[in-house]
Enzyme design. Structure first.
Site, PDB file in Angstrom:
ATOM      1  N   PRO A 192       2.351   4.531   0.674  1.00 51.84           N
ATOM      2  CA  PRO A 192       2.864   5.387   1.890  1.00 51.84           C
ATOM      3  C   PRO A 192       2.128   6.025   3.333  1.00 51.84           C
ATOM      4  CG  PRO A 192       4.607   5.953   0.764  1.00 51.84           C
ATOM      5  CD  PRO A 192       2.825   5.997   0.362  1.00 51.84           C
ATOM      6  N   GLY A 193       2.480   5.165   4.497  1.00 53.50           N
ATOM      7  CA  GLY A 193       1.079   5.878   5.552  1.00 53.50           C
ATOM      8  C   GLY A 193      -0.037   5.731   5.503  1.00 53.50           C
ATOM      9  N   VAL A 194      -0.394   4.347   5.034  1.00 51.68           N
ATOM     10  CA  VAL A 194      -1.581   3.661   4.890  1.00 51.68           C
ATOM     11  C   VAL A 194      -1.651   2.928   6.492  1.00 51.68           C
ATOM     12  CG1 VAL A 194      -2.268   4.153   2.885  1.00 51.68           C
ATOM     13  CG2 VAL A 194      -1.206   1.790   4.358  1.00 51.68           C
ATOM     14  N   GLY A 195      -0.880   2.877   6.854  1.00 47.64           N
ATOM     15  CA  GLY A 195      -0.712   2.053   8.266  1.00 47.64           C
ATOM     16  C   GLY A 195      -0.523   0.400   8.079  1.00 47.64           C
ATOM     17  N   SER A 249      -5.101   2.382 -18.914  1.00 48.48           N
ATOM     18  CA  SER A 249      -6.590   2.181 -17.744  1.00 48.48           C
ATOM     19  C   SER A 249      -7.452   3.879 -18.823  1.00 48.48           C
ATOM     20  CB  SER A 249      -6.543   2.151 -16.569  1.00 48.48           C
ATOM     21  OG  SER A 249      -6.274   3.679 -16.417  1.00 48.48           O
ATOM     22  N   LYS A 269      -9.481   5.342  -8.070  1.00 46.56           N
ATOM     23  CA  LYS A 269     -10.154   6.278  -8.888  1.00 46.56           C
ATOM     24  C   LYS A 269     -11.102   6.880  -8.218  1.00 46.56           C
ATOM     25  CE  LYS A 269      -7.729   4.123 -12.174  1.00 46.56           C
ATOM     26  NZ  LYS A 269      -7.129   3.419 -13.449  1.00 46.56           N
ATOM     27  N   GLY A 285       0.658  -1.259   0.134  1.00 47.99           N
ATOM     28  CA  GLY A 285       0.005   0.117  -0.222  1.00 47.99           C
ATOM     29  C   GLY A 285       0.992   1.343   0.070  1.00 47.99           C
TER      30      GLY A 285
END
Lengths: 113, 789
Positions: free
Chosen positions: B359-362, B681, B724, B357
């Site tokens: 950065p900073g999502v724990g 995409s 998104k 994930g």
């Protein structure tokens, strides 16, 4: 009485041991000189120095015998003793007995001492 | 006094390597039969006299006249004894110098006729000077040769006023060799003798000085070692006196005791005992001593069998996980599943998880939280930038300063064999000529192999199978496939604004207030303000910037309180933020109100979450081909070409004049131009922009889209749906077109987002165009309804 004539005398092979006694009228010197004939010993006094010299001859040498060991020194000997006083004018008597040579020096009546 | 005849004859005693001087007494040993015979003959005489001549060559047994020096010494034998070997030990005294006239070789001994050669008696002032110099020199040599020589010996030299006799004494005292001694004996004058001796003694002094220097150097070197040895002995004696055993012995005993107490597996115990026995035999100064000691310490400190007991209370675990983290449903479920398995099968292999994930999502704190939920120890090692395999596996013990690898060090710190071991930043492993740490990780992370993990330092099998490994990564593309294959991937996608708000309210705000020393009563930050911070002052998938911004706001309030104690409770309103932080650094790509023909709204996935992306296309009359700008990657350029080709080939369906494709060029630009973009995409967005351009009909401005297209017009699924969609929502767009294949991904979205947004699922590009450009949709229907052409 004579002293070696050369300035550097040929050295004597050995020196006899000596005892020195002080007596009432002078000095007695005793030298360990076994096997030395009294007539082959010279005692000379020059000032304070007393000189005893001579020769010890090996008289046991004979045909068919050889040395196994030798501890006594032979040939010439010479012994100087420096005395505390001038003894040139002392009366000297020499006596040889039992292998010892006794030299008596008397200064009694010696007007210079 | 007997006078010798001028020339006389006596037995000859030849000397090897020695010279007899007149006046001097010398011990001699006669061993040759001729010599013994000569001595016996001499002793048989009354005078005990013998002639002593020195041989020119010491190796000759029966010398001829030429092999003897012509000048010798007449001597008297003073004493004689026989040794056990049958030699005659003599004490002779030199009497006078003689010159050989004739040597008689008759048996059984040598005889010679000699003439006395009186010693010279020259005098001169030079002689006196020489004599003085020689005495000084002799004193010096004596000090060097025998520093402890009694002072009387020196006095003897000075008293010897006859220069020649002095020379003789010195020559024999310093054991000059035969050649030198003979030259002194033969000297024609006293001055010559002194000069010779001066020369020899000078040489002697130099040799002695050198020798003294060498021995003193050698001695000083030895002294240092002896000193250390002495000190050690003394130390040992003191220890014994105090009742201690020798330090090293006590240490070995202590280690043995610890070994006995430690619960080591049999193989390990055997190896450790072997090492301990080696240690006991080594002196503590030995370089190996400390190496073995450290090794044993390590063996003893590792948790070979010791583990912590898992807390198998699932309800408690769920509570702990929820306390620490908001959301992250999948990950929490996975942990609880494992807990369930452990409850049924305590020996279950621990999973190897990989949190992926932004950065900073724990990710890291989640690891800690797992450890807390399971009641296990937590250890973390960062692999970022690690490029040496030995960091993980350790160095072999033969290297100086070798240590175990980080994995075992972490195990030691944990003190249990079942910790949660977090390997951070597994995607940032480096590798170089020293090795590839990823390859070492393969073994560590393989449940089949890590039961017997061998560290290079320890060289003993350590069981890592009970360790719950958790790795983290920001992206997967740098992780080698075999390594990726061993891990169970759990994606931690970015948080939505709603989630961030919840996280801020529950965790960040209380934490920052506490750190700044404020209370909720004194400083309150309403939701609207937090939202403003989230949208205007941060741009990230995680919450680090958000936490920093909240902290900054809290500090500013704290400063106000510090300056003015009487300040009433204050509330930070959204409008205060401009004053505090300045203008918003990030302006959301806000939905453009009205789009001109040729512009469409796309969605992009970034590491910081998702973003809205506009694609602009213009016609270039009389131009040619397709120009693409905006740092587009190859895949994106190709999807643009595919989109154009599809429209060209289906121009009729859309009522577009095909000549337009031929006669005009197209320029497609994707802002922001400085950020590199790639990926398939944006295919549907490109197609929409081009269709809008060629048909001169504007696309809907309240609708964003994403999806890959094929040349035949199929819309294929893409990744990053959640980010998104969240980006679209942030930008204020209500509708999103997604590939049909992505319908399932909606589950990941927070419920309120799902309820709020409108989703359209497209299977073909026509579905997209119909929805995005309503007028074009009408046109398409008309074309289709035309009577068969």
């Amino acid at each position: 009485m004579s002293s070696p004539g050369r300035s550097w005398p040929s050295p004597a092979p050995w020196q006899p041991s000596a005892d020195v006694y002080r007596t009432r009228d002078g000095w007695v010197l005793k030298f360990d000189l076994a096997g030395v004939r009294a007539d082959e010993v010279t005692v000379s006094i020059r000032g304070r120095r007393v000189c005893v010299s001579g020769v010890r001859r090996d008289t046991v040498v004979e045909e068919g015998c050889s040395y196994y060991a030798m501890e006594i020194s032979y040939n010439r000997f010479e012994r100087y003793l420096d005395m505390p006083a001038d003894l040139e004018n002392a009366r000297v008597t020499i006596e040889a007995q039992d292998g010892l040579l006794t030299v008596r020096m008397s200064t009694e009546g010696n007007e210079y001492v | 006094m007997s006078e010798q005849p001028v020339v006389y004859e006596l037995p000859v005693l030849p000397l090897k390597n020695a010279v007899l001087f007149p006046y001097l007494v010398m011990p001699l040993s006669a061993g040759r039969p001729a010599s013994i015979a000569a001595v016996e003959a001499a002793l048989a005489s009354e005078s005990k006299e013998v002639l002593v001549f020195t041989q020119r060559d010491g190796d000759v047994d029966v010398p001829t006249q030429d092999e003897l020096y012509a000048i010798g010494t007449k001597a008297v034998i003073r004493k004689m004894s026989r040794s056990e070997e049958g030699h005659l030990e003599l004490l002779v005294m030199g009497m006078e110098r003689v010159a050989m006239v004739k040597l008689d070789h008759s048996e059984p001994f040598l005889k010679a006729r000699v003439a006395p050669l009186p010693l010279p008696e020259d005098t001169s002032s030079e002689l006196e000077a020489l004599q003085g110099a020689l005495i000084d020199l002799a004193g010096e040599a004596l000090t060097l040769a025998q520093p402890n020589a009694p002072q009387e010996l020196r006095g003897l030299l000075v008293a010897n006023d006859d220069p020649l006799r002095l020379s003789f004494v010195l020559a024999s005292m310093f054991s000059l060799d035969a050649v030198k001694s003979q030259s002194v004996l033969e000297a024609p004058s006293r001055a010559e003798a002194l000069r010779l001796l001066h020369k020899y003694l000078t040489h002697e002094v130099q040799v002695l000085e050198l020798r003294n220097k060498i021995t003193s150097e050698a001695r000083s070197e030895m002294n240092k070692e002896q000193r250390e040895y002495m000190l050690r002995q003394q130390m040992r004696a003191i220890q014994q006196e105090l009742g201690d055993k020798g330090g090293e012995q006590a240490e070995a005993d202590q280690l043995r005791e610890r070994l006995d107490k430690a619960d080591l597996p049999e193989e390990i115990l055997k190896e450790a005992t072997r090492e301990l026995n080696r240690l006991a035999k080594l002196p503590p100064g030995a370089p190996d001593y400390n190496v073995i000691r450290t090794y044993l310490d390590y063996v003893l400190e590792l948790p070979w069998r010791k583990g912590t007991e898992d807390s198998l209370d699932i309800a408690r675990a769920r509570r702990v996980l929820d306390e620490d983290h908001f959301g992250l449903k999948d990950v929490k479920e996975r942990i609880l599943e494992h807990l369930g398995v452990l409850k049924l099968n305590p020996d279950a292999k621990a999973p190897i998880l990989c949190f992926v994930g932004a950065p900073g999502v724990g990710k890291t704190s989640l690891g800690q939280s797992i450890a807390r939920a399971l009641n296990r120890k937590f250890e973390r090692l960062s692999l970022g930038g690690l490029h040496d395999e030995a960091e993980l596996r350790g160095h072999r013990r033969t290297y100086i300063g070798a240590l175990p690898g980080r994995v075992l060090q972490a195990m030691r710190r944990a003190g249990a064999n079942n910790p949660v071991l977090m390997l951070d930043e597994v995607d940032k492993l480096g590798h170089d000529f020293r090795g590839d740490p990823a390859a070492a990780l393969l073994e560590i992370l393989d449940p089949e192999q890590n039961k017997t993990f061998r560290d290079n330092y320890l060289d003993l099998p350590f069981d890592l199978s009970k360790v719950l490994f958790v790795t983290t990564a920001n992206a997967l593309d740098t992780i080698p496939a075999p390594l990726l294959d061993r891990m169970e991937l759990l994606r931690l996608s970015g948080y939505s604004e709603e989630e961030k708000l919840q996280i801020a309210k529950r965790y960040l705000l209380p934490r920052q207030l506490k750190e700044t020393g404020l209370t909720v009563e004194r400083c309150s930050i309403p939701d609207a303000t937090v939202r403003k911070i989230i949208s205007g002052y941060t741009r990230e998938a995680g919450v680090r910037q958000l936490e920093r911004a909240i902290g900054r706001a809290a500090r500013k309030i704290a400063l106000r309180y510090a300056e003015n104690q009487d300040l009433a409770a204050c509330t930070i309103q959204p409008d205060d933020l401009i004053e505090m932080f300045g203008p918003e650094p990030f302006t959301q790509e806000q939905a453009r109100r009205e789009l001109p023909p040729g512009v469409s709204t796309g969605l992009a996935w970034t590491e910081a979450g998702g973003d809205v992306l506009y694609i602009e296309a213009t016609l270039l009359p009389d131009g040619k081909g397709l120009t693409l700008t905006g740092q587009l990657g190859e895949v994106m350029q190709e999807s643009a070409k595919a989109a154009q080709s599809y429209l060209w080939s289906h121009a009729g369906d859309f009522d577009i004049a095909p000549s337009l494709f031929k006669d005009a060029g197209v320029h497609v630009h994707v802002p922001a131009g400085a950020i590199p973009k790639d990926g398939p995409s944006a295919g549907v967005t490109m197609a929409t922009a081009l269709a809008s351009l060629y048909s001169k009909l504007p696309a809907r401005s309240d609708l964003a889209m994403t999806g890959e297209i094929t040349l035949t017009g199929l819309v294929l699924p893409i990744g990053g749906v959640k980010e998104k969609v969240l980006a679209a929502r942030r930008a204020g767009l209500q509708s999103v077109i997604l590939p049909k294949g992505n319908q399932k991904d909606l589950r990941d979205l927070p419920e309120e987002v799902r309820n709020e947004m409108k989703f359209l699922f497209a299977e073909r590009i026509e579905d997209v165009l119909r929805a995005a450009i309503p007028q074009l949709g009408d046109r398409m229907s008309r074309v289709k309804m035309r009577p068969a052409a």
